[in-house]
Design a protein around this motif. Structure first.
Motif, PDB file in Angstrom:
ATOM      1  N   VAL A 216       0.869  -1.177   0.000  1.00  0.00           N
ATOM      2  CA  VAL A 216       0.000   0.000   0.000  1.00  0.00           C
ATOM      3  C   VAL A 216       0.907   1.229   0.000  1.00  0.00           C
ATOM      4  O   VAL A 216       2.109   1.131   0.234  1.00  0.00           O
ATOM      5  CB  VAL A 216      -0.931   0.054   1.235  1.00  0.00           C
ATOM      6  CG1 VAL A 216      -2.022  -0.983   1.135  1.00  0.00           C
ATOM      7  CG2 VAL A 216      -0.141  -0.118   2.522  1.00  0.00           C
TER       8      VAL A 216
ATOM      9  N   VAL B  31       1.261  -6.774   4.325  1.00  0.00           N
ATOM     10  CA  VAL B  31       1.839  -6.367   3.048  1.00  0.00           C
ATOM     11  C   VAL B  31       3.331  -6.689   3.018  1.00  0.00           C
ATOM     12  O   VAL B  31       3.989  -6.800   4.053  1.00  0.00           O
ATOM     13  CB  VAL B  31       1.630  -4.862   2.795  1.00  0.00           C
ATOM     14  CG1 VAL B  31       0.161  -4.556   2.592  1.00  0.00           C
ATOM     15  CG2 VAL B  31       2.221  -4.016   3.915  1.00  0.00           C
TER      16      VAL B  31
ATOM     17  N   TYR C   6       5.818  -1.072   1.649  1.00  0.00           N
ATOM     18  CA  TYR C   6       5.110   0.184   1.904  1.00  0.00           C
ATOM     19  C   TYR C   6       5.772   1.273   1.073  1.00  0.00           C
ATOM     20  O   TYR C   6       6.978   1.502   1.173  1.00  0.00           O
ATOM     21  CB  TYR C   6       5.159   0.541   3.385  1.00  0.00           C
ATOM     22  CG  TYR C   6       4.447   1.824   3.755  1.00  0.00           C
ATOM     23  CD1 TYR C   6       3.156   2.080   3.313  1.00  0.00           C
ATOM     24  CD2 TYR C   6       5.059   2.771   4.580  1.00  0.00           C
ATOM     25  CE1 TYR C   6       2.486   3.244   3.656  1.00  0.00           C
ATOM     26  CE2 TYR C   6       4.396   3.942   4.934  1.00  0.00           C
ATOM     27  CZ  TYR C   6       3.115   4.174   4.474  1.00  0.00           C
ATOM     28  OH  TYR C   6       2.462   5.330   4.817  1.00  0.00           O
TER      29      TYR C   6
ATOM     30  N   GLU D 204       0.437   2.983  -7.926  1.00  0.00           N
ATOM     31  CA  GLU D 204      -0.825   3.507  -7.395  1.00  0.00           C
ATOM     32  C   GLU D 204      -1.983   2.931  -8.196  1.00  0.00           C
ATOM     33  O   GLU D 204      -1.964   2.956  -9.424  1.00  0.00           O
ATOM     34  CB  GLU D 204      -0.884   5.037  -7.462  1.00  0.00           C
ATOM     35  CG  GLU D 204       0.045   5.743  -6.492  1.00  0.00           C
ATOM     36  CD  GLU D 204      -0.177   7.252  -6.450  1.00  0.00           C
ATOM     37  OE1 GLU D 204      -1.277   7.706  -6.837  1.00  0.00           O
ATOM     38  OE2 GLU D 204       0.744   7.968  -6.033  1.00  0.00           O
TER      39      GLU D 204
ATOM     40  N   GLY E 104      -6.380   2.679  -7.205  1.00  0.00           N
ATOM     41  CA  GLY E 104      -7.425   2.700  -6.187  1.00  0.00           C
ATOM     42  C   GLY E 104      -8.577   3.579  -6.616  1.00  0.00           C
ATOM     43  O   GLY E 104      -8.584   4.167  -7.694  1.00  0.00           O
TER      44      GLY E 104
ATOM     45  N   THR F 261       0.783  -1.848  -5.678  1.00  0.00           N
ATOM     46  CA  THR F 261       0.559  -0.977  -4.530  1.00  0.00           C
ATOM     47  C   THR F 261      -0.864  -0.442  -4.567  1.00  0.00           C
ATOM     48  O   THR F 261      -1.225   0.314  -5.479  1.00  0.00           O
ATOM     49  CB  THR F 261       1.544   0.208  -4.538  1.00  0.00           C
ATOM     50  OG1 THR F 261       2.880  -0.291  -4.605  1.00  0.00           O
ATOM     51  CG2 THR F 261       1.383   1.059  -3.285  1.00  0.00           C
ATOM     52  N   ALA F 262      -1.680  -0.843  -3.600  1.00  0.00           N
ATOM     53  CA  ALA F 262      -3.040  -0.312  -3.494  1.00  0.00           C
ATOM     54  C   ALA F 262      -2.969   1.114  -2.964  1.00  0.00           C
ATOM     55  O   ALA F 262      -2.214   1.413  -2.033  1.00  0.00           O
ATOM     56  CB  ALA F 262      -3.880  -1.190  -2.568  1.00  0.00           C
ATOM     57  N   TRP F 263      -3.783   1.981  -3.549  1.00  0.00           N
ATOM     58  CA  TRP F 263      -3.789   3.394  -3.150  1.00  0.00           C
ATOM     59  C   TRP F 263      -5.140   3.717  -2.530  1.00  0.00           C
ATOM     60  O   TRP F 263      -6.157   3.631  -3.177  1.00  0.00           O
ATOM     61  CB  TRP F 263      -3.541   4.281  -4.376  1.00  0.00           C
ATOM     62  CG  TRP F 263      -3.236   5.697  -4.025  1.00  0.00           C
ATOM     63  CD1 TRP F 263      -4.071   6.782  -4.128  1.00  0.00           C
ATOM     64  CD2 TRP F 263      -2.016   6.201  -3.499  1.00  0.00           C
ATOM     65  NE1 TRP F 263      -3.450   7.922  -3.712  1.00  0.00           N
ATOM     66  CE2 TRP F 263      -2.173   7.589  -3.319  1.00  0.00           C
ATOM     67  CE3 TRP F 263      -0.794   5.624  -3.151  1.00  0.00           C
ATOM     68  CZ2 TRP F 263      -1.163   8.395  -2.805  1.00  0.00           C
ATOM     69  CZ3 TRP F 263       0.208   6.424  -2.652  1.00  0.00           C
ATOM     70  CH2 TRP F 263       0.025   7.793  -2.491  1.00  0.00           C
ATOM     71  N   SER F 264      -5.122   4.049  -1.233  1.00  0.00           N
ATOM     72  CA  SER F 264      -3.952   4.287  -0.393  1.00  0.00           C
ATOM     73  C   SER F 264      -4.205   3.665   0.977  1.00  0.00           C
ATOM     74  O   SER F 264      -5.313   3.184   1.250  1.00  0.00           O
ATOM     75  CB  SER F 264      -3.714   5.789  -0.254  1.00  0.00           C
ATOM     76  OG  SER F 264      -4.884   6.423   0.269  1.00  0.00           O
ATOM     77  N   LEU F 265      -3.171   3.693   1.816  1.00  0.00           N
ATOM     78  CA  LEU F 265      -3.329   3.140   3.156  1.00  0.00           C
ATOM     79  C   LEU F 265      -4.435   3.867   3.909  1.00  0.00           C
ATOM     80  O   LEU F 265      -5.327   3.240   4.494  1.00  0.00           O
ATOM     81  CB  LEU F 265      -2.013   3.239   3.933  1.00  0.00           C
ATOM     82  CG  LEU F 265      -2.068   2.790   5.405  1.00  0.00           C
ATOM     83  CD1 LEU F 265      -2.380   1.302   5.501  1.00  0.00           C
ATOM     84  CD2 LEU F 265      -0.771   3.129   6.127  1.00  0.00           C
TER      85      LEU F 265
ATOM     86  N   LEU G 297      -7.865   2.705   2.449  1.00  0.00           N
ATOM     87  CA  LEU G 297      -8.392   1.438   2.948  1.00  0.00           C
ATOM     88  C   LEU G 297      -8.832   1.606   4.394  1.00  0.00           C
ATOM     89  O   LEU G 297      -9.719   0.888   4.866  1.00  0.00           O
ATOM     90  CB  LEU G 297      -7.323   0.349   2.847  1.00  0.00           C
ATOM     91  CG  LEU G 297      -6.807   0.002   1.441  1.00  0.00           C
ATOM     92  CD1 LEU G 297      -5.716  -1.063   1.529  1.00  0.00           C
ATOM     93  CD2 LEU G 297      -7.931  -0.471   0.543  1.00  0.00           C
TER      94      LEU G 297
ATOM     95  N   TYR H  56      -8.579  -7.158   0.781  1.00  0.00           N
ATOM     96  CA  TYR H  56      -7.213  -7.075   0.243  1.00  0.00           C
ATOM     97  C   TYR H  56      -6.285  -8.035   0.981  1.00  0.00           C
ATOM     98  O   TYR H  56      -5.403  -8.663   0.373  1.00  0.00           O
ATOM     99  CB  TYR H  56      -6.713  -5.635   0.333  1.00  0.00           C
ATOM    100  CG  TYR H  56      -5.398  -5.379  -0.368  1.00  0.00           C
ATOM    101  CD1 TYR H  56      -5.110  -5.933  -1.610  1.00  0.00           C
ATOM    102  CD2 TYR H  56      -4.435  -4.557   0.206  1.00  0.00           C
ATOM    103  CE1 TYR H  56      -3.909  -5.682  -2.255  1.00  0.00           C
ATOM    104  CE2 TYR H  56      -3.226  -4.292  -0.429  1.00  0.00           C
ATOM    105  CZ  TYR H  56      -2.968  -4.865  -1.658  1.00  0.00           C
ATOM    106  OH  TYR H  56      -1.774  -4.614  -2.288  1.00  0.00           O
TER     107      TYR H  56
END
Length: 568
Positions: A49, A108, A111, A412, A414, A454-458, A474, A495
């Motif tokens: 993330v 994960v 980061y 990125e 998301g 990388t999932a956007w965003s933490l 998230l 996720y």
């Protein structure tokens, strides 16, 4: 179709589209077009993330940090939705341990975060002042991540130029930025390079140039026309190359790291694949967005179609091309300065030619095209973002064909929401992640060299000119609470399941993930509802009750004094 505002190698894009429908090395695609693909990612695939310093850290004037262009831009008023600022943001500067705990819960592998240039060099210039407290903050963050077996992927520039450099030199309009950026990068390599092995020089330089120096929608708010955007981009590309060469010469042998760049692009789909004109226009769209920066780094110069169209529009106005030119020496120096390509991707548009020549000189009119969206596409909390998963696979294959199948990290991806009240059961984000990650899996099966996502965003965070009105996180952040507590949304649990399974093993198991995630988020929502009440009761217990008790004692004392005086 809904209209949105806003001829070189066209065979590449058309060939790519045909490739996707007849890939011999991935026959499943041919047999089940558009279907969900159940399989797993290659062993060692990295899941993570991301966040950025300006959007999450807060503490804008604490710990020796100097002001950034976004501090100045926000404090001017009228530039950001509801005059929001990033002054406190998510308070991540003070909550590093808490956020790392969230990363541990997500399980994960990496980061992705950024270093704030003015936090380590308050004026942006190394010879003037180095902020040891700022270096210590990032040093501790990196050590804490590694202690928890989380790989740090570090971006050197995520839009927060030191304000002093903007005031004194005009920011990225000035070629001197390349020297100062290289000095800053060398300081980071020296301080953290023994532990950081993945460096990103710039995140989304398209937005830095176009929205920072042409439209002025972003900091530093300069409205210099398309010439300002092209000039800023020119200097950013040179700065990236300087940093890559510096790492190559001084640091690589000892540190064994990688230096890349993160480029953002939507996918532009020809509205009519049978139309040669629409295919050419869609190709032009991709070259003006992704190719603007990727082409110099991989091929040594701007895309031919971009030089042609900007030059032609400039000539019509009786001026030389607004797109700067690289010398032969510069082309050779810039070409090949990418160890990996970061891809940021959120949405897709249909592309068609304009039926008339738009007036004026701008980046948008230079492209001479129109963006369209399908009304059936799911919307988001951002007016520019629609959920169109199939475009992701096409974009990744485009990169493979155009740039020689480079090593790719998705930096990125998301979707946002814009809701009047807190909502933890984010089904739309689950659907988005499920669809986009699956299209990425198909692209890998096509042979695209994607090695991380990388999932956007933490966290929900400061969203630039939109302030806190749009949420990509998230984790939900309660910005009304001074402590900025975090709450997991349903997408966190979904996720986690993808990460644990390293993909989508089978239909039955994947279907169960959604049910489990929504069940968990329902109880979390109850916690979120009761939290303000608990906070209120805590305030009553800790502040109001003692205050009332003290007042009662004072009143009793005053009455006693009055009674004694009366008796005397």
């Amino acid at each position: 179709m809904v209209v949105r505002t806003g001829v070189s190698r066209a065979w590449c894009l058309l060939g790519l589209t045909l490739f996707l429908t007849s890939a011999e090395d991935f026959s499943w695609t041919r047999q089940r077009p558009g279907s969900f693909y159940y399989s797993t990612f290659p062993k060692g695939f990295l899941w993570g993330v991301g966040s950025s310093a300006c959007q999450t850290e807060g503490a804008w004037d604490k710990g020796g940090k100097g002001p950034s262009i976004w501090d100045a831009f926000g404090h001017q008023g009228g530039n950001v939705f509801m005059n929001h600022t990033a002054d406190s943001a998510c308070e991540s500067y003070h909550k590093v341990k808490d956020d790392i705990q969230l990363l541990k819960e997500l399980k994960v592998n990496h980061y992705s975060f950024s270093i704030s240039w003015p936090r380590v060099l308050p004026t942006g210039i190394k010879s003037e002042k180095v902020n040891r407290e700022g270096l210590g903050f990032y040093n501790d963050t990196i050590n804490a991540l590694l202690a928890n077996k989380i790989i740090p992927i570090v971006t050197l520039y995520y839009w927060d130029l030191p304000q002093a450099l903007q005031q004194k030199y005009g920011g990225w309009q000035n070629i001197s930025m390349t020297r100062y950026f290289k000095e800053y990068a060398d300081l980071c390599f020296e301080s953290f390079g023994d532990r950081v092995k993945h460096w990103i020089t710039f995140n989304n330089p398209w937005a830095i140039a176009e929205e920072g120096y042409e439209t002025g929608r972003h900091a530093p708010g300069q409205q210099l026309g398309s010439g300002g955007a092209y000039k800023a981009a020119h200097h950013i590309i040179k700065a990236h190359a300087e940093v890559w060469h510096s790492y190559q010469k001084k640091w690589r042998r000892q540190q064994q790291g990688l230096v890349g760049i993160s480029l953002h692009s939507a996918w532009g789909e020809p509205i009519d694949l049978s139309s040669k004109t629409d295919v050419e226009v869609a190709e032009r769209y991709m070259q003006f967005s992704l190719g603007w920066f990727a082409n110099p780094l991989y091929h040594g110069d701007y895309p031919g179609v971009m030089k042609e169209y900007v030059g032609k529009k400039s000539t019509e106005q009786g001026m030389p091309s607004r797109l700067p030119a690289f010398s032969v020496q510069e082309k050779n120096y810039i070409k090949g300065t990418v160890d990996f390509l970061g891809i940021g991707h959120f949405t897709t548009y249909y592309i068609s030619r304009k039926s008339y020549a738009p007036p004026g000189l701008s980046y948008v009119t230079d492209r001479n095209l129109v963006e369209l969206v399908d009304p059936k596409w799911p919307e988001s909390g951002s007016k520019w973002l629609y959920s169109v998963p199939w475009g992701f696979r096409r974009l990744l294959n485009f990169v493979k064909v155009q740039y020689g199948n480079p090593l790719i990290y998705v930096t990125e991806n998301g979707i946002s929401e814009k809701l009047p009240c807190a909502q933890l059961c984010d089904d739309w984000r689950i659907d988005y992640l499920r669809g986009y990650i699956n299209e990425m899996l198909k692209a890998i099966k096509d042979g695209v060299n994607v090695q991380g996502y990388t999932a956007w965003s933490l966290l929900d965070k400061f969203e630039w000119d939109r302030g806190y009105s749009e949420r990509f996180g998230l984790y939900y952040v309660d910005f009304q609470n001074q402590n900025k507590p975090r709450y997991p949304k349903a997408s966190v649990h979904y996720y986690k399941k993808i990460i644990k399974a390293n993909g989508f093993p089978n239909a039955k198991e994947v279907a169960s993930w959604h049910h489990q995630a929504t069940d968990i988020c329902s109880s979390s929502s109850q916690l979120l509802v009761t939290e303000p009440l608990a906070t209120h009761m805590e305030m009553v217990t800790e502040i109001v009750v003692p205050t009332v008790f003290t007042l009662c004692i004072l009143i009793s004392a005053i009455l006693l004094l009055l009674l004694l005086r009366k008796r005397q």
